[in-house]
Design an enzyme around this catalytic site. Structure first.
Site, PDB file in Angstrom:
ATOM      1  N   THR A 136       0.820  -1.206   0.000  1.00  0.00           N
ATOM      2  CA  THR A 136       0.000   0.000   0.000  1.00  0.00           C
ATOM      3  C   THR A 136       0.858   1.262   0.000  1.00  0.00           C
ATOM      4  OG1 THR A 136      -1.460   1.274   1.459  1.00  0.00           O
ATOM      5  CG2 THR A 136      -0.115  -0.372   2.521  1.00  0.00           C
ATOM      6  N   ASP A 137       0.266   2.359  -0.467  1.00  0.00           N
ATOM      7  CA  ASP A 137       0.980   3.646  -0.398  1.00  0.00           C
ATOM      8  C   ASP A 137       1.032   4.181   1.035  1.00  0.00           C
ATOM      9  OD1 ASP A 137      -1.703   4.372  -0.076  1.00  0.00           O
ATOM     10  OD2 ASP A 137      -1.712   5.877  -1.664  1.00  0.00           O
ATOM     11  N   GLU A 138       0.253   3.571   1.941  1.00  0.00           N
ATOM     12  CA  GLU A 138       0.202   4.101   3.311  1.00  0.00           C
ATOM     13  C   GLU A 138       1.534   3.953   4.034  1.00  0.00           C
ATOM     14  OE1 GLU A 138      -3.459   3.339   5.433  1.00  0.00           O
ATOM     15  OE2 GLU A 138      -4.549   3.026   3.565  1.00  0.00           O
ATOM     16  N   TYR A 162      -1.698  -0.522  11.069  1.00  0.00           N
ATOM     17  CA  TYR A 162      -1.847  -1.194   9.761  1.00  0.00           C
ATOM     18  C   TYR A 162      -0.664  -0.864   8.859  1.00  0.00           C
ATOM     19  CZ  TYR A 162      -3.234  -1.667   4.845  1.00  0.00           C
ATOM     20  OH  TYR A 162      -3.247  -1.953   3.489  1.00  0.00           O
ATOM     21  N   LYS A 166       2.368  -3.241   7.353  1.00  0.00           N
ATOM     22  CA  LYS A 166       2.630  -3.426   5.909  1.00  0.00           C
ATOM     23  C   LYS A 166       4.062  -2.984   5.586  1.00  0.00           C
ATOM     24  CE  LYS A 166       0.233  -4.654   3.007  1.00  0.00           C
ATOM     25  NZ  LYS A 166      -0.168  -5.988   2.474  1.00  0.00           N
TER      26      LYS A 166
HETATM   27  P1  NAD Z   1      -9.495  -7.500   2.359  1.00  0.00           P
HETATM   28  O1  NAD Z   1      -9.477  -7.151   3.811  1.00  0.00           O
HETATM   29  O2  NAD Z   1     -10.727  -7.260   1.565  1.00  0.00           O
HETATM   30  O3  NAD Z   1      -9.120  -9.042   2.169  1.00  0.00           O
HETATM   31  C1  NAD Z   1      -8.097  -9.664   2.884  1.00  0.00           C
HETATM   32  C2  NAD Z   1      -8.200 -11.165   2.656  1.00  0.00           C
HETATM   33  O4  NAD Z   1      -7.116 -11.799   3.365  1.00  0.00           O
HETATM   34  C3  NAD Z   1      -9.498 -11.781   3.187  1.00  0.00           C
HETATM   35  O5  NAD Z   1     -10.027 -12.675   2.240  1.00  0.00           O
HETATM   36  C4  NAD Z   1      -9.056 -12.510   4.444  1.00  0.00           C
HETATM   37  O6  NAD Z   1      -9.861 -13.642   4.753  1.00  0.00           O
HETATM   38  C5  NAD Z   1      -7.636 -12.916   4.091  1.00  0.00           C
HETATM   39  N1  NAD Z   1      -6.805 -13.109   5.285  1.00  0.00           N
HETATM   40  C6  NAD Z   1      -6.685 -12.280   6.353  1.00  0.00           C
HETATM   41  N2  NAD Z   1      -5.855 -12.828   7.262  1.00  0.00           N
HETATM   42  C7  NAD Z   1      -5.427 -14.011   6.739  1.00  0.00           C
HETATM   43  C8  NAD Z   1      -4.547 -15.020   7.205  1.00  0.00           C
HETATM   44  N3  NAD Z   1      -3.944 -14.927   8.395  1.00  0.00           N
HETATM   45  N4  NAD Z   1      -4.325 -16.095   6.417  1.00  0.00           N
HETATM   46  C9  NAD Z   1      -4.947 -16.204   5.199  1.00  0.00           C
HETATM   47  N5  NAD Z   1      -5.802 -15.280   4.723  1.00  0.00           N
HETATM   48  C10 NAD Z   1      -6.038 -14.202   5.490  1.00  0.00           C
HETATM   49  O7  NAD Z   1      -8.247  -6.740   1.749  1.00  0.00           O
HETATM   50  P2  NAD Z   1      -8.064  -6.023   0.326  1.00  0.00           P
HETATM   51  O8  NAD Z   1      -8.600  -4.651   0.405  1.00  0.00           O
HETATM   52  O9  NAD Z   1      -8.513  -6.946  -0.747  1.00  0.00           O
HETATM   53  O10 NAD Z   1      -6.475  -5.903   0.285  1.00  0.00           O
HETATM   54  C11 NAD Z   1      -5.664  -6.961  -0.236  1.00  0.00           C
HETATM   55  C12 NAD Z   1      -4.204  -6.545  -0.175  1.00  0.00           C
HETATM   56  O11 NAD Z   1      -4.011  -5.325  -0.900  1.00  0.00           O
HETATM   57  C13 NAD Z   1      -3.710  -6.273   1.248  1.00  0.00           C
HETATM   58  O12 NAD Z   1      -2.414  -6.786   1.371  1.00  0.00           O
HETATM   59  C14 NAD Z   1      -3.719  -4.748   1.350  1.00  0.00           C
HETATM   60  O13 NAD Z   1      -2.727  -4.294   2.255  1.00  0.00           O
HETATM   61  C15 NAD Z   1      -3.381  -4.356  -0.074  1.00  0.00           C
HETATM   62  N6  NAD Z   1      -3.891  -3.039  -0.514  1.00  0.00           N
HETATM   63  C16 NAD Z   1      -5.217  -2.713  -0.336  1.00  0.00           C
HETATM   64  C17 NAD Z   1      -5.681  -1.491  -0.807  1.00  0.00           C
HETATM   65  C18 NAD Z   1      -7.142  -1.097  -0.680  1.00  0.00           C
HETATM   66  O14 NAD Z   1      -7.504   0.039  -1.008  1.00  0.00           O
HETATM   67  N7  NAD Z   1      -8.036  -1.979  -0.284  1.00  0.00           N
HETATM   68  C19 NAD Z   1      -4.801  -0.588  -1.420  1.00  0.00           C
HETATM   69  C20 NAD Z   1      -3.456  -0.962  -1.580  1.00  0.00           C
HETATM   70  C21 NAD Z   1      -3.020  -2.190  -1.129  1.00  0.00           C
HETATM   71  P1  TYD Z   2     -10.688   3.910   4.367  1.00  0.00           P
HETATM   72  O1  TYD Z   2     -11.646   3.466   3.314  1.00  0.00           O
HETATM   73  O2  TYD Z   2     -10.750   3.291   5.727  1.00  0.00           O
HETATM   74  O3  TYD Z   2      -9.234   3.769   3.731  1.00  0.00           O
HETATM   75  P2  TYD Z   2      -7.779   4.252   4.320  1.00  0.00           P
HETATM   76  O4  TYD Z   2      -7.937   4.778   5.672  1.00  0.00           O
HETATM   77  O5  TYD Z   2      -7.000   2.986   4.289  1.00  0.00           O
HETATM   78  O6  TYD Z   2      -7.317   5.278   3.335  1.00  0.00           O
HETATM   79  O7  TYD Z   2     -10.861   5.478   4.560  1.00  0.00           O
HETATM   80  C1  TYD Z   2     -10.708   6.384   3.476  1.00  0.00           C
HETATM   81  C2  TYD Z   2     -10.814   7.787   4.044  1.00  0.00           C
HETATM   82  O8  TYD Z   2     -12.156   7.986   4.518  1.00  0.00           O
HETATM   83  C3  TYD Z   2      -9.915   8.052   5.240  1.00  0.00           C
HETATM   84  O9  TYD Z   2      -9.438   9.396   5.184  1.00  0.00           O
HETATM   85  C4  TYD Z   2     -10.843   7.892   6.436  1.00  0.00           C
HETATM   86  C5  TYD Z   2     -12.178   8.347   5.897  1.00  0.00           C
HETATM   87  N1  TYD Z   2     -13.385   7.710   6.487  1.00  0.00           N
HETATM   88  C6  TYD Z   2     -14.426   8.491   6.992  1.00  0.00           C
HETATM   89  O10 TYD Z   2     -14.368   9.735   6.957  1.00  0.00           O
HETATM   90  N2  TYD Z   2     -15.519   7.862   7.518  1.00  0.00           N
HETATM   91  C7  TYD Z   2     -15.604   6.504   7.592  1.00  0.00           C
HETATM   92  O11 TYD Z   2     -16.633   5.972   8.129  1.00  0.00           O
HETATM   93  C8  TYD Z   2     -14.542   5.705   7.052  1.00  0.00           C
HETATM   94  C9  TYD Z   2     -14.601   4.201   7.091  1.00  0.00           C
HETATM   95  C10 TYD Z   2     -13.450   6.356   6.505  1.00  0.00           C
END
Ligand code: NAD
Ligand code: TYD
Length: 359
Positions: A136-138, A162, A166
């Site tokens: 992630t970019d975070e 988190y 990561k």
């Molecule tokens: P998500 O939370 O929707 O899914 C995570 C999945 O991992 C779930 O299916 C869960 O059951 C599985 N999981 C969790 N713990 C586990 C374990 N111990 N063993 C096996 N499986 C396990 O997450 P997502 O949003 O699909 O993100 C997927 C990846 O992409 C993550 O690594 C996240 O850091 C990265 N990412 C997410 C975003 C975003 O905006 N969602 C952006 C950049 C990077």
């Molecule tokens: P989120 O979807 O949790 O992603 P991330 O924190 O990983 O970027 O949140 C996106 C943005 O929205 C973040 O600035 C937090 C804000 N947010 C709210 O204002 N209200 C909410 O209920 C949630 C879940 C997020």
């Protein structure tokens, strides 16, 4: 036939990626999806492909070294795409330990098992073995309102448990590249949105709350900025980096689509009002009066913005889905999948929501 081991494939991005890959490569690849099915994992996301002979689901935890090494021993894995993680910042603030366990220890187990299966006696690796760590970019921390971007060279400065977990997992991957010449890549992507996203994250939470006439919680002043990318563009980037990226390199993935949270909420309200038929009783209740400013998230990062120059120059990837189009597709998907939303918001979600937003 190339075999992929996908971890976390029952989650949001993982399930979209599996759909993308099976659409693109059909039965010329085989996918093994390993997922522990936490609250975020949902096999309903994959119901349409579960019957395919070149797709297999294995329920396992990535911290379970025996289970993971068995999968490597029983299958000739060519590609690992490592999504599995705990992913929600608010949950990490409440309960950091599970983030360290899954994200750090789990990644260590994945790396170790892949290395054990792939490393040859002379320390080299067969040409076709590749490990992609999805990050992630975070990890780069927070940018000021008035400018700057995250580059691959930006120093890591995570703030939440988190992003710290990561960042630690990324460092482990980099250490495997440096120490063992392990054939890995890392992608650091901005915020994704699209179908199958669990409604703890901003966009599906706002869609679901607005449709149910619930308040729309905005943290702080609502002006925090995220750089939104449609999930299928991310899936494509992952595939391109794995096939064309230089081994050991990190690639930032993002869409130059920065928006304040409050702007996102207004866009969702506008699209919902436009899409709902006049005789739908939900239409009248959707409006700005639902927007509710609530206490800010602890340590809330102000702004994220990715410079995707490297992936564009080296690999030719560009985001293809404009936000206006992507958000419409996303909202349409949620309209068409009300049962999906009902299923994921029954049970534990109600307790999470109550604890997070009302207590
Ligand atoms: P998500 O939370 O929707 O899914 C995570 C999945 O991992 C779930 O299916 C869960 O059951 C599985 N999981 C969790 N713990 C586990 C374990 N111990 N063993 C096996 N499986 C396990 O997450 P997502 O949003 O699909 O993100 C997927 C990846 O992409 C993550 O690594 C996240 O850091 C990265 N990412 C997410 C975003 C975003 O905006 N969602 C952006 C950049 C990077
Ligand atoms: P989120 O979807 O949790 O992603 P991330 O924190 O990983 O970027 O949140 C996106 C943005 O929205 C973040 O600035 C937090 C804000 N947010 C709210 O204002 N209200 C909410 O209920 C949630 C879940 C997020």
């Amino acid at each position: 036939m190339r075999t992929y081991l996908v971890t976390g494939g029952a989650g949001f991005i993982g399930s979209n990626y599996i759909h993308y890959m099976l659409d693109k490569y059909g039965d010329t690849i085989r996918i093994i999806n390993v997922d522990a099915l936490t609250y975020a994992g949902n096999l309903e996301n994959l119901a349409d492909i579960e019957h395919l002979p070149n797709y297999q689901f294995i329920k396992a935890d990535i911290t379970d070294r025996e289970a993971i090494s068995r999968i490597f021993a029983e299958n000739d894995i060519d590609r690992v795409v490592h999504f599995a993680a705990e992913t929600h910042v608010d949950r990490s603030i409440k309960d950091p330990e599970v983030f360290v366990r899954t994200n750090v220890l789990g990644t260590a187990v994945m790396l170790n098992c892949a290395r054990g299966a792939w490393e040859q006696p002379d320390g080299s690796y067969p040409k076709d073995k590749r490990f992609l760590h999805v990050s992630t970019d975070e990890v780069y921390g927070s940018l000021p309102d008035d400018g700057g971007y995250f580059y691959e060279t930006t120093p890591y400065a995570p703030h939440s448990p988190y992003s710290a977990s990561k960042a630690s997992s990324d460092m482990l991957v980099k250490s495997y590249v440096d120490t063992y010449h392990f054939p890995a890549n890392i992608t650091n992507c901005s915020n994704n949105y699209g179908p199958y996203q669990f409604p703890e994250k901003l966009i599906p939470l706002i869609i679901n709350n607005a449709l149910s006439g619930r308040k729309l919680p905005v943290y702080g002043d609502g002006k925090n900025v995220r750089d939104w990318l449609y999930v299928m563009d991310h899936a494509k980037a992952i595939d391109m980096v794995q096939e064309q990226g230089r081994i050991g390199e990190t690639y930032n993935v993002g869409g130059h689509n920065e928006k304040q949270n409050i702007e996102i909420i207004h866009i969702i309200l506008d699209v919902l009002k436009e899409k709902l038929p006049d005789d739908d009783p939900r239409k009248a209740q959707i409006g700005e009066q639902l927007i509710t400013y609530v206490a800010d998230r602890k340590g809330h990062d102000r702004r994220y913005a990715i410079a995707p120059d490297k992936i564009r120059a080296e690999i030719g990837w560009e985001p293809e889905t404009m936000f206006e189009e992507g958000i419409r597709k996303t909202i349409e998907w949620y309209f068409d999948h009300e049962d999906w939303m009902k299923n994921v918001t029954s049970g534990d979600y109600q307790n999470y929501y109550k604890e997070m937003y009302t207590e």
